[in-house]
Every structure is written in structure tokens, then in C-alpha cells.
Design a protein around this motif. Structure first.
Motif, mmCIF file in Angstrom:
data_model
loop_
_atom_site.group_PDB
_atom_site.id
_atom_site.type_symbol
_atom_site.label_atom_id
_atom_site.label_comp_id
_atom_site.label_asym_id
_atom_site.label_seq_id
_atom_site.Cartn_x
_atom_site.Cartn_y
_atom_site.Cartn_z
ATOM 1 N N ASP A 125 80.926 53.707 -33.128
ATOM 2 C CA ASP A 125 80.167 53.788 -31.878
ATOM 3 C C ASP A 125 78.673 53.615 -32.133
ATOM 4 O O ASP A 125 77.970 52.910 -31.387
ATOM 5 N N GLN A 126 78.169 54.272 -33.172
ATOM 6 C CA GLN A 126 76.744 54.158 -33.498
ATOM 7 C C GLN A 126 76.376 52.707 -33.815
ATOM 8 O O GLN A 126 75.308 52.220 -33.416
ATOM 9 N N LYS A 127 77.260 52.024 -34.517
ATOM 10 C CA LYS A 127 76.996 50.612 -34.828
ATOM 11 C C LYS A 127 76.988 49.764 -33.568
ATOM 12 O O LYS A 127 76.162 48.848 -33.420
ATOM 13 N N ARG A 128 77.888 50.070 -32.646
ATOM 14 C CA ARG A 128 77.914 49.302 -31.391
ATOM 15 C C ARG A 128 76.650 49.576 -30.572
ATOM 16 O O ARG A 128 76.135 48.677 -29.900
ATOM 17 N N ALA A 129 76.146 50.807 -30.627
ATOM 18 C CA ALA A 129 74.900 51.111 -29.923
ATOM 19 C C ALA A 129 73.745 50.305 -30.506
ATOM 20 O O ALA A 129 72.920 49.750 -29.767
ATOM 21 N N LEU A 130 73.674 50.230 -31.839
ATOM 22 C CA LEU A 130 72.615 49.447 -32.478
ATOM 23 C C LEU A 130 72.774 47.958 -32.172
ATOM 24 O O LEU A 130 71.783 47.238 -32.004
ATOM 25 N N GLU A 131 74.024 47.497 -32.099
ATOM 26 C CA GLU A 131 74.260 46.101 -31.726
ATOM 27 C C GLU A 131 73.773 45.850 -30.298
ATOM 28 O O GLU A 131 73.151 44.824 -30.009
ATOM 29 N N TRP A 132 74.081 46.790 -29.397
ATOM 30 C CA TRP A 132 73.627 46.653 -28.004
ATOM 31 C C TRP A 132 72.102 46.599 -27.941
ATOM 32 O O TRP A 132 71.527 45.774 -27.231
#
Length: 687
Positions: A207-214
Motif C-alpha cells: 500500500d505504501q508503495k502504491r501511495a508513492l506511485e500515486w
């Protein structure tokens, strides 16, 4: 006297007094104070962001400079923007912004066993953005992304203490504009649950990686600079930042998705769960589920959320954790052979039982079996403490972290309670043989375990407060037992070496001063071994690898306590573990104590108001400005053991040869306690 003459006399006196007031003598009139500034009403606005129309809020804030001058600053707040979506026990996928976005209210917090300021739901993968108001289309601002702490079990990006409004308003008013972001990620069993495949079950990390991707995909439309993103984390958030810096992963993030890092209160010496430990814990969850007849027969993936959280609470009970920590969960008096095999396997199969500090922290997904295919892992494949940092990093900790670290306070409280019970009922077990093994055998009897659970259940918050306030007593028997349990029964060389040092040698419990000294030594040992020692080592090795690093120590004792204990469940009932932490945090800079100073918020961890002194406020004003600036990275780099000290004297202390100025008592530690432990191969030696 006529009315005319009276009027002339009054005017004459007035003119005379006015003339006196304008002369060069020392008679001065009291100056008129300027009226206090008040923020303007919050406005609901619609802002075009890229291809989206976003409903947001325009807020006005009064900014007080360190010199006391007040100005008004306007910021724009975007709350509860969904950045990803996921099914339970599945990895999340990033979402694009829709054409119409309503960002005027905070989104759901992720499910947890603690009270949150927002309702909880599994539909919780959202983030919040604060930026200066009325930005021009060509502006490019630094971005700070904050990952909250909470032992990977609790917390949310919407909690009041970590709102970015105050610091963003300060930056906007004082010529240092930037954008601040907070985010949610899945917690507890929903955030980390063993899964047999290469991508693993570290869903919260994903989830944290997806937030950074966003952020990387969208923040430029908000005025942010994707090449100037600082990732900040506190506690479990700092642990996440350490993992996200690793290069040995299938999805590297550092350098591409963030360019700098700040790690607050990172337990750098933490021993993350192995693949097999995570698998064993998943088995225990299933076994516990089978014992709880009130739970649905549905799978974990299909079980109602309320029942899933009930199961997590049962698995996560203090007694349950101690069972995992000590090896008690292996002991079965009806199957002593099986118990021995289980305990031997546990001792040989783990570097330490430390993972039980945070049972829902990420686990190392890499696994190479004796036979069969190797599982390479995806998000976390090696212990983060064994790597140096890959981007410029600020790392540090508070001077009294062990007071509130994970379940440590509960462990130091419950082990003596258990030993007292054994002393009353079967004193020979304390007086003879190995106390650790005898304790395991005694607790394996269901009747004895019931006695312990009954003893704990009868305790009230006032009982615990009274016991802890007696003076932080730790008898030598309990002290030695806890140290051995902490590092693991298979790490006798480490524990014996530590306990042989003068600084950590058990004191005679016959005198009250000895029992108090044992508790002091235990806390100092864990601060050294888990926090300061490994963090200092990583900062030095990072600098040696030509990546800038800063090492800090926060030792300021605020006039208020950030911890509270009415934190359990939706209604905020008493949490026994947090009672112990709250009392332990009264006199020190414990975990989380720096957060009000970083965000310039006179609040406690639960968002309730704190009464701050003028000295507290002065440090808040200064530290919050330093933390969100380039100066933190450029002016305090780690060289010659130079450390940024934040204490009663303020924030300007920058000490060289820091460790040598706090020598130990033992000859091995007299050139510096941390360096001595490192030279003895005790810092991270258990890994």
C-alpha cells in the motif's frame, strides 16, 4: 468661573499634557497593542488539478514567528483522496484520479483495535494533501510524505497530531513553501499475513508503495516537484522508510519515488520475522480461530470484519505474545517430546524472538528450503538493518524509547507479576534451576495460566498506575529472565556478554535501590541495542558509502505527556498496555514525544489538547521549521561522530565525538558506550 473659562482651562491642560508627552524626557505613554489576528472562515472551493475538478478547502491560519510576530497564511487542503484499492488479503493497485473528486472530508481509517478520529473501514487507502493557496500553474514545490507509526497495528494519516496544516502555513508565510502529505496503509492482520507465493503477504508495505506511485503520477498537478520528495516516517513509519530504501527488492523505490528520507524513532536493531516465523504465526491464528466457537466458519478472507478484529485481539493478547516470545506456545505437558522438538526448532530457527514486539510488522519473504524451489520474495527480502541507506537520510531516536516500545513495557510488567505468583505458590521453582525454563513449565499448566489471566483481569488502571509509580522496580531474577527472553534462549552468548558488563550487571534486589537500578539498566540496554547503537552504525556506514546522513538524539522533556490510555476500541476504553506506557513516559522523551515539536501541534497522540509551556512552544516553533527545510540535511551531516542534539538547551547543539562523551563504567565501554558494544560485536551481533 464661566463655562467658557472652564472649557479654555480644560483645553489648556490637555495641550500641556500632550506637549509633555512629546518632549525628550523619559515619560512615555503605554503603547497600544495591535489587535490579535484571527483566521478567516474556511471556504469550500473547487480547484482544477490536472484533468480533475477537485472539491477542496481553503483555510486561513495565523502563523506566529519565533520572534512572536503574527501573520495570516492561506493554504488548500485535499482530504481523503483514494490512491489505491484492494480486496482483503490481496495486493493493492494504484488508482487514477477521476474527473470529479470530493476532497473536503477525511476518509476512513484502516481497521484497528484502537480509537481513531475517523470511522474505520477496509475501504481506507486514502491520502491527504496540504499546500499553499493560490499557486501559479508553473510553480514547483518540495514534497514531504509522512508515514505514521503505531507498531503496524494502529494509526491513520488523518490523526490530528500529524496534520500538515500548521507547518505548510508556516512555510507559505515565511518564504519556504512546500507540500505535505499523510497516508493510510493496511494494519494488523490485514496488513501483514503470511502467504505462500513470491509476492508474499506484506500488504501494508505494498500500500505504501502504491501511495508513492500515486504521488509520483499526480503531485506535479498539485504544484509538487517529483524530483524533490522527502519520505518521513515515525516508529513503524520509520521502519517502513528503511525497508523502502532497500535495493534488494523486486520493486525498488528509493531514488525514483523519493529522493531524501527522515526516520524518527526507528528501532534499527529490530529483527524482522522470517518466512517461517510468519508461517508459524499464521498457523497460530488459524488454531486460535478454531478454538473460538463464536466465530464464523467462513475463511479469514470472507469473515465479517468485526469477527476478524475479535480474532486479532485474541491472538494479540499480552499473554499470547509472551507465549510466542518465550517459547511457551511450544510447551505441552501431555507431549513433552513434541514440546522439546518445537522449542528446539524455535530456538534454532530464529535469530531472536524480537519480532514478537510487533507481531504484525512485515516479514522477510525470501525463503530457501532444503528441498524445492526458492521463494525470492518481493517487498522485503533481507534484514534492513544490515544495509546502508541509498538516499540522503536523517535518522535518530528519543532518549527513552524503550519506555514505550511495542510490548516491552507490558513484558517488564507481566514477567515480574508471573514470578511473584510462582514465588507464592511454588517458591522452589524460583530458588532452584533455570528460572526461564521453570517459568515455561509452570505456565504450561492450564490452571496456572488461568491464575495469571485472572490476576491480570482483576487489575484496574489505578492498580497498574500505583504499581508502576512505585519506582520502576525490576528484581534481579526478573531482570535476568527478561534479558534472556528478549534476545532469545538461543542467544546465550549475547545475553551473557551483556550481563557480564558492569553497566548491565544484575543488581541485588535485596535493596530497593538495586531493583530500581535494574530497570534503569534494562531500559538503557534496549535504547543502546535496539535504537541508538544500530542507528548510529547505519549513519556512519551510509556516510562512508558517500551518501549523506545525519544522526540526531531528541532528549527534550516536555511539560506534558504525549501518551494517554483511553485508547481501546471505538469507545476509547482503558488499554492496559497504554496505561503502563503512559506512566513510563512521564519523566522522559519516549516514543512519539517529538511529534508535537515536528508538526508544531500542542496535542497528544490521541489528538486531545496538551497544555504546553512557553519553553515547549519555543522549541515547537523552531524544530518544526528546521524539520521541513534543506538545512536539516545540509548543516548537520554525520562526520567524526557528530550528532544533532535536541534537549533542554534547544536545538542548536551539534556535538562531535558524541559517544566518547557518554562513556560506560565497564573498561570495554569507557571510550564510548555504543562504540564499545559495537566493538564487542553486540550491536546487531544477534543477526
Amino acid at each position: 468661573m464661566t463655562l467658557f473659562n472652564k472649557t479654555i482651562l480644560a483645553v489648556s491642560i490637555t495641550l500641556t499634557l500632550a506637549a509633555c508627552g512629546s518632549s525628550d524626557d523619559n515619560n512615555e505613554t503605554t503603547p497600544t497593542l495591535p489587535p490579535e489576528l484571527s483566521p478567516l472562515p474556511t471556504e469550500k472551493v473547487t480547484i482544477e488539478v490536472g484533468n480533475s475538478n477537485v472539491k477542496a478547502l481553503k483555510e486561513s491560519h495565523v502563523v506566529t514567528s519565533p520572534d512572536g510576530e503574527e501573520t495570516l497564511a492561506s493554504i488548500e487542503t485535499f482530504k481523503g483522496i483514494t490512491y489505491a484499492t484492494a480486496e482483503r488479503f490481496d495486493h493493492s493497485g494504484v488508482l487514477d484520479m477521476s474527473e470529479e473528486v470530493d476532497a473536503q472530508d477525511f476518509g476512513f481509517a484502516c481497521p484497528q483495535l484502537k480509537t481513531t478520529s475517523q470511522p474505520q473501514s477496509e475501504d481506507c487507502l486514502n491520502l491527504n494533501i496540504w499546500r499553499p493557496a493560490d499557486l501559479s500553474t508553473d510553480v514547483v514545490l518540495p514534497v514531504y510524505v509522512f508515514i505514521h507509526g503505531g507498531d503496524f497495528e494502529y494509526g491513520a494519516g488523518s490523526e490530528p497530531l500529524i496534520h500538515g496544516d500548521t507547518v505548510v502555513a508556516q512555510g507559505a508565510a515565511e518564504g519556504n513553501p512546500f507540500i505535505a502529505i499523510t497516508l493510510n496503509y493496511r494494519l494488523g492482520m490485514l496488513g501483514s499475513h503470511w502467504l505462500k507465493d513470491n509476492q508474499g503477504g506484506n500488504y501494508g508495505l505494498g500500500d505504501q508503495k502504491r501511495a508513492l506511485e500515486w504521488v509520483n503520477n499526480n503531485i506535479a498537478d498539485f504544484g509538487g516537484d517529483i524530483e524533490n520528495i522527502t519520505l518521513i516516517g515515525q516508529g513503524a513509519g520509520a521502519m517502513s522508510v528503511g525497508i523502502l530504501q532497500q535495493e534488494a527488492t523486486e520493486e525498488p523505490m528509493a531514488g525514483e519515488y523519493f529522493t531524501r528520507a527522515i526516520m524518527q524513532s526507528n528501532p534499527a536493531g529490530f529483527d524482522y520475522r522470517t518466512y517461517n516465523q510468519a508461517k508459524s504465526f499464521a498457523t497460530r491464528i488459524e488454531d486460535t480461530r478454531a478454538e473460538m466457537q463464536e466465530l464464523s466458519e467462513l475463511s479469514l478472507a470472507e469473515m465479517p470484519l468485526e469477527q476478524l478484529m475479535t480474532l486479532q485481539a485474541k491472538v494479540n493478547s499480552p499473554i499470547g505474545r509472551i507465549g510466542d516470545w518465550t517459547g511457551l506456545s511450544c510447551v505441552d505437558l501431555d507431549n513433552l517430546v513434541g514440546s522439546g522438538i518445537c522449542l528446539t526448532s524455535k530456538i534454532s530457527g530464529e535469530a531472536s524472538p524480537m519480532a514478537n514486539l510487533m507481531p504484525f510488522a512485515p516479514y522477510v519473504e525470501y525463503y530457501k528450503p532444503t528441498f524445492g524451489s526458492t521463494i525470492k520474495g518481493y517487498h522485503l527480502t533481507t534484514q534492513p538493518s544490515l544495509d546502508h541507506f541509498t538516499v540522503p537520510t536523517v535518522i535518530g531516536n528519543n532518549t527513552d524509547e524503550a519506555n514505550t516500545m511495542g510490548m516491552l513495557p507490558s513484558l517488564t510488567f507481566l514477567i515480574p507479576t508471573i514470578i511473584n505468583l510462582i514465588s507464592e505458590l511454588e517458591p522452589e521453582l524460583i530458588e532452584q534451576g533455570d528460572i526461564n525454563q521453570n517459568m515455561l513449565t509452570w505456565l504450561a499448566d492450564e490452571k496456572n495460566m488461568a491464575l495469571v489471566e485472572q490476576e491480570i483481569a482483576q487489575l484496574t488502571a489505578d492498580d497498574i498506575k500505583a504499581q508502576v509509580e512505585l519506582g520502576d522496580i525490576l528484581p534481579s531474577t526478573a531482570y535476568e529472565a527478561i534479558v534472556k527472553f528478549y534476545f532469545g534462549l538461543g542467544n546465550g552468548d549475547t545475553t551473557n556478554a551483556l550481563l557480564d558488563l558492569t553497566d548491565f550487571y544484575p543488581n541485588n534486589e535485596g535493596e530497593l535501590s538495586g531493583a530500581i537500578a535494574n530497570m534503569t539498566q534494562f531500559r538503557m540496554m534496549l535504547n543502546d541495542m535496539l535504537f541508538a547503537g544500530p542507528s548510529r552504525k547505519q549513519a556512519r556506514e551510509t556516510q562512508e558509502n558517500n551518501v549523506d546522513a545525519t544522526f540526531y538524539q531528541f532528549g527534550y522533556h516536555a511539560s506534558f505527556n504525549v501518551w494517554t490510555y483511553n485508547t481501546e476500541g471505538e469507545d476509547g476504553t482503558v488499554d492496559i498496555g497504554d496505561v503502563i506506557k503512559t506512566i513510563s513516559c512521564i519523566s522522559g522523551a519516549c516514543n512519539g514525544s517529538e511529534l508535537p515539536f515536528v508538526f508544531n501541534k500542542p496535542l497528544k497522540l490521541d489528538g486531545s489538547a496538551a497544555s504546553v509551556s512557553s519553553k515547549d512552544q519555543a522549541l515547537m516553533d523552531k524544530m518544526s521549521r528546521l524539520w521541513f527545510s534543506d538545512a536539516l540535511f545540509e548543516n548537520y551531516q554525520y562526520n567524526n561522530d557528530s550528532v544533532l542534539i535536541i534537549d533542554e538547551d534547544g536545538i542548536d547543539t551539534f556535538k562531535s565525538d558524541w559517544d566518547s562523551q557518554q562513556p560506560g563504567q565497564d573498561p570495554e565501554l569507557r571510550q564510548g558506550r555504543l562504540q564499545g558494544l559495537e566493538d564487542l560485536d553486540l550491536i546487531l551481533g544477534y543477526l
